[in-house]
Design an enzyme around this catalytic site. Structure first.
Site, PDB file in Angstrom:
ATOM      1  CG  HIS A   5      -0.329   0.121   2.523  1.00  0.00           C
ATOM      2  ND1 HIS A   5      -0.124  -0.976   3.323  1.00  0.00           N
ATOM      3  CD2 HIS A   5       0.166   1.172   3.226  1.00  0.00           C
ATOM      4  CE1 HIS A   5       0.463  -0.603   4.447  1.00  0.00           C
ATOM      5  NE2 HIS A   5       0.646   0.704   4.410  1.00  0.00           N
ATOM      6  CD  GLU A  56      -1.858   3.125   6.398  1.00  0.00           C
ATOM      7  OE1 GLU A  56      -1.758   3.664   7.520  1.00  0.00           O
ATOM      8  OE2 GLU A  56      -1.007   2.345   5.939  1.00  0.00           O
ATOM      9  CG  HIS A  74       1.954  11.530 -10.427  1.00  0.00           C
ATOM     10  ND1 HIS A  74       3.142  12.020 -10.907  1.00  0.00           N
ATOM     11  CD2 HIS A  74       1.678  10.430 -11.173  1.00  0.00           C
ATOM     12  CE1 HIS A  74       3.554  11.254 -11.906  1.00  0.00           C
ATOM     13  NE2 HIS A  74       2.687  10.278 -12.086  1.00  0.00           N
ATOM     14  CD  GLU A 122       0.577  10.279 -15.360  1.00  0.00           C
ATOM     15  OE1 GLU A 122       0.938  10.531 -16.513  1.00  0.00           O
ATOM     16  OE2 GLU A 122       1.320   9.704 -14.515  1.00  0.00           O
TER      17      GLU A 122
END
Length: 127
Positions: A5, A56, A74, A122
């Site tokens: 994550h 998370e 990003h 993005e």
């Protein structure tokens, strides 16, 4: 090994959950509240945690804004239609920071939006 994550600190957990689930179509996978440690977590993603990387979202009690700093770039999400994805974000009151169009020097169609805390996302159009 695999990536499990990515953690993002958010200023309003319900607002962020709504953005990632209702606008970007992720599923709320699980939540945890730790009052003694003064934080809450929400895990969101497009598939179960044992099958895909997820986000998370961390809310630290009493902190409603973070300095974005200069190191984070990003998140990237594959979409069928980048312009349509931007329209969905815009209609939900979100911010489009770069309209859909070809990447500089290439042909892949991309776009950029910002989540409610200012994190850049993005959209990369699937061929």
């Amino acid at each position: 090994m695999r990536l499990l994550h990515t953690m993002l600190r958010v200023g309003d957990l319900p607002r962020s959950i709504r953005f990632y689930t209702e606008v970007l179509g992720m599923k709320l996978l699980r939540t945890t509240d730790r009052p003694e440690q003064k934080y809450s977590l929400a895990f969101v993603g497009y598939d179960a945690e044992d099958k895909a990387s997820v986000l998370e979202l961390t809310y630290n009690y009493g902190v409603d804004k973070y300095d974005m700093g200069g190191a984070f770039g990003h998140l990237a999400i594959e979409v069928k239609d980048a312009a349509q994805a931007c329209d969905k974000v815009r209609k939900a009151g979100g911010t489009v920071t770069r309209e859909a169009g070809p990447v500089k020097g290439g042909t892949t169609v991309i776009a950029f939006v910002a989540d409610p805390d200012g994190y850049k996302i993005e959209f990369i159009e699937r061929k």
